[in-house]
Design an enzyme around this catalytic site. Structure first.
Site, PDB file in Angstrom:
ATOM      1  N   ASP A  56      -2.264   6.371  -3.153  1.00  0.00           N
ATOM      2  CA  ASP A  56      -0.964   5.835  -2.728  1.00  0.00           C
ATOM      3  C   ASP A  56      -0.712   4.893  -3.727  1.00  0.00           C
ATOM      4  O   ASP A  56      -1.193   4.635  -4.661  1.00  0.00           O
ATOM      5  CB  ASP A  56      -1.052   5.169  -1.492  1.00  0.00           C
ATOM      6  CG  ASP A  56      -2.557   4.265  -1.297  1.00  0.00           C
ATOM      7  OD1 ASP A  56      -3.165   4.289  -2.219  1.00  0.00           O
ATOM      8  OD2 ASP A  56      -2.444   3.410  -0.148  1.00  0.00           O
TER       9      ASP A  56
ATOM     10  N   ASP B 250      -1.294   1.512  -4.196  1.00  0.00           N
ATOM     11  CA  ASP B 250      -2.121   0.453  -4.461  1.00  0.00           C
ATOM     12  C   ASP B 250      -3.650   1.096  -4.855  1.00  0.00           C
ATOM     13  O   ASP B 250      -4.604   0.318  -5.061  1.00  0.00           O
ATOM     14  CB  ASP B 250      -2.224  -0.580  -3.822  1.00  0.00           C
ATOM     15  CG  ASP B 250      -2.737  -0.301  -2.255  1.00  0.00           C
ATOM     16  OD1 ASP B 250      -2.823   0.743  -2.059  1.00  0.00           O
ATOM     17  OD2 ASP B 250      -3.498  -1.027  -1.571  1.00  0.00           O
TER      18      ASP B 250
ATOM     19  N   SER C  46       0.853  -1.176  -0.049  1.00  0.00           N
ATOM     20  CA  SER C  46       0.100  -0.021   0.114  1.00  0.00           C
ATOM     21  C   SER C  46       0.904   1.283  -0.002  1.00  0.00           C
ATOM     22  O   SER C  46       1.368   1.524  -0.883  1.00  0.00           O
ATOM     23  CB  SER C  46      -0.939  -0.034   1.340  1.00  0.00           C
ATOM     24  OG  SER C  46      -1.874   0.928   1.086  1.00  0.00           O
TER      25      SER C  46
END
Length: 461
Positions: free
Chosen positions: A231, A233, A93
């Site tokens: 971000d 992902d 992430s």
């Protein structure tokens, strides 16, 4: 310590996260699933991790649907689309490039709950796998259309009558589909850092105001109506007003929540699906009083959860909940998907600006209340929390107390103020947060709560 945190497994590659671990998780998941969707973010370390996890699934007889490099919400949405039993996202992430991780999704596309994660961990600890012989090896099929399907779903869910101009900071992650969806909705779109690169050379992956100064500068210097940043992902979104101001997460939570409540009413959501006191918005225990007040203005209420988007998603499964979010940037529309969806949030925000006016004006409608935070260091945070619980129950600390919530630390409601004491999940700290509608009261409660934690820490240490 549990293998799975609130966001799955996450940590440095080659240390906390290895191909051996990915293989074990694949075997454990494969023991209970016939078909699994697998995808990953743009980090190069994701390829061998995905290969190892896929090997564990297939040698358990599980078929794999490989969506390749994709956003986490694309992976999660693909689970019900492909009638799979589980989904796996290989992603860290917003963490730095040296990290990677593994996050698991259930058959609905919701983060796997704690009970099922614990069951997988027990299976790994006991090496209780069900490996097949040569004739039972699971198949693997690529599904390159997953991202296209995600874009179509977003466009079908959002209506924009007067498309605004939007700057999208992809952050070298996988979130360029936000720009695609916005363009299909008629918006003029400019992108920043749109080339996927798991080293995140342009800026750190986490979309904070400090990390996204180029975006705020570009939006302020152009005729853009808003800016958004993702971000690595694309399960998170940061919003920027037309004058280049990055919005506080609580403000965006209030705006999204109010909009979801109003759209729910317009859609005629069944009365029996509503809470007795109106529709609900789910958010964690550290959410600002400003959100409560903004929702009260539209006849809705906030229902609090533990910190972590998985817990918000669990609460959002209640039909009375029309929206869920975390001030950190995770936004969930349960009627669309139980996974935080940054590209959907970008399009929802553009639709909100199109319908109701400049984002800065909308943000100005949300009250701003003082909030104070600190952390007290301790090597015995569990014992400190037990001591705090006993002391608060005996009347120590700021008061009088209206209610306490112990689902994630201790959140103490004082009516006109609240404070939260919560052990850090990763550091030897007990965190202290306090808020009130007036600065003098916020400072008073904060000082008393901090002193209470320090006293408890000294007693235990």
């Amino acid at each position: 310590m549990s293998l799975f945190g609130t966001s799955g497994v996450r940590g440095p590659v080659g240390e906390a996260v290895t191909a051996e671990l990915a293989l074990s998780i694949g075997r454990a998941v494969g023991a209970e699933a016939d078909r699994v969707v697998v995808g990953r973010d743009a980090r190069e370390s994701g390829e061998p991790l995905a290969d190892a996890l896929t090997a564990g699934l297939r040698e358990s007889g599980t078929d794999v649907i490989d969506v390749g490099v994709a956003t986490t919400p694309t992976i999660a949405r693909s689970v019900p689309w492909r009638e799979a039993d589980r989904g796996v996202a290989i992603t860290a992430s917003h963490n730095p490039p040296a990290d990677n991780g593994i996050k698991l999704w259930d058959e609905t596309g919701k983060a796997l709950d704690r009970d099922r994660l614990d069951a997988i961990e027990r299976r790994i600890d006991a090496e209780n796998y069900h490996l097949t012989d040569w004739a039972g090896i699971g198949s693997i099929r690529e599904w390159p259309d997953a991202t296209d399907r995600h874009v179509e779903a977003i466009v079908d869910a959002v209506a924009i009558d007067d498309p605004p101009s939007v700057v999208v900071d992809v952050g070298n992650g996988t979130g360029a589909i936000a720009a695609r969806a916005l363009r299909e909705l008629g918006c003029h779109v400019e992108t920043l850092n749109a080339l996927p690169d798991g080293r995140f050379p342009a800026r750190p992956s986490e979309p904070t105001p400090e990390n996204c100064r180029t975006l705020t500068d570009v939006v302020a210097a152009t005729d853009a109506d808003l800016g958004v940043a993702h971000d690595g992902d694309a399960d998170r979104l940061l919003a920027v007003t037309e004058d280049g101001t990055a919005l506080d997460g609580d403000v965006l939570l209030a705006l999204f929540g109010r909009d979801a409540v109003e759209r729910s009413a317009e859609a005629g959501r069944r009365q029996e699906d509503r809470a007795a006191d109106g529709p609900l918005v789910a958010a964690p225990v550290n959410t600002s009083l400003a959100v409560d007040d903004a929702l009260d203005d539209v006849g809705a209420a906030l229902t609090r959860t533990r910190v972590g988007d998985g817990y918000v998603a669990e609460r959002a499964a209640d039909p009375a909940v029309v929206f869920g979010g975390e001030p950190s940037g995770a936004w969930i529309w349960p009627d669309e998907t139980p996974c935080p969806d940054g590209p959907l949030a970008a399009c929802r925000l553009a639709g909100l600006v199109s319908r109701d006016g400049p984002l800065s004006s909308l943000a100005a409608e949300i009250p701003s209340y003082p909030i104070h935070r600190t952390a007290v260091g301790t090597d015995a945070k569990g014992a400190v929390m037990q001591e705090l619980s006993a002391r608060i129950a005996d009347g120590a600390g700021p008061g009088p107390v209206e209610s306490t919530d112990d689902r994630d630390g201790l959140r103490v409601d004082l009516g006109d103020a609240w404070y939260l004491v919560r052990a850090s999940g990763t550091q030897p700290l007990v965190r202290v947060t306090a808020q009130a509608r007036a600065e003098s009261r916020a400072r008073e409660v904060f000082d008393a709560a901090r002193d209470l934690v320090e006293s408890a820490s000294e007693a235990v240490d």
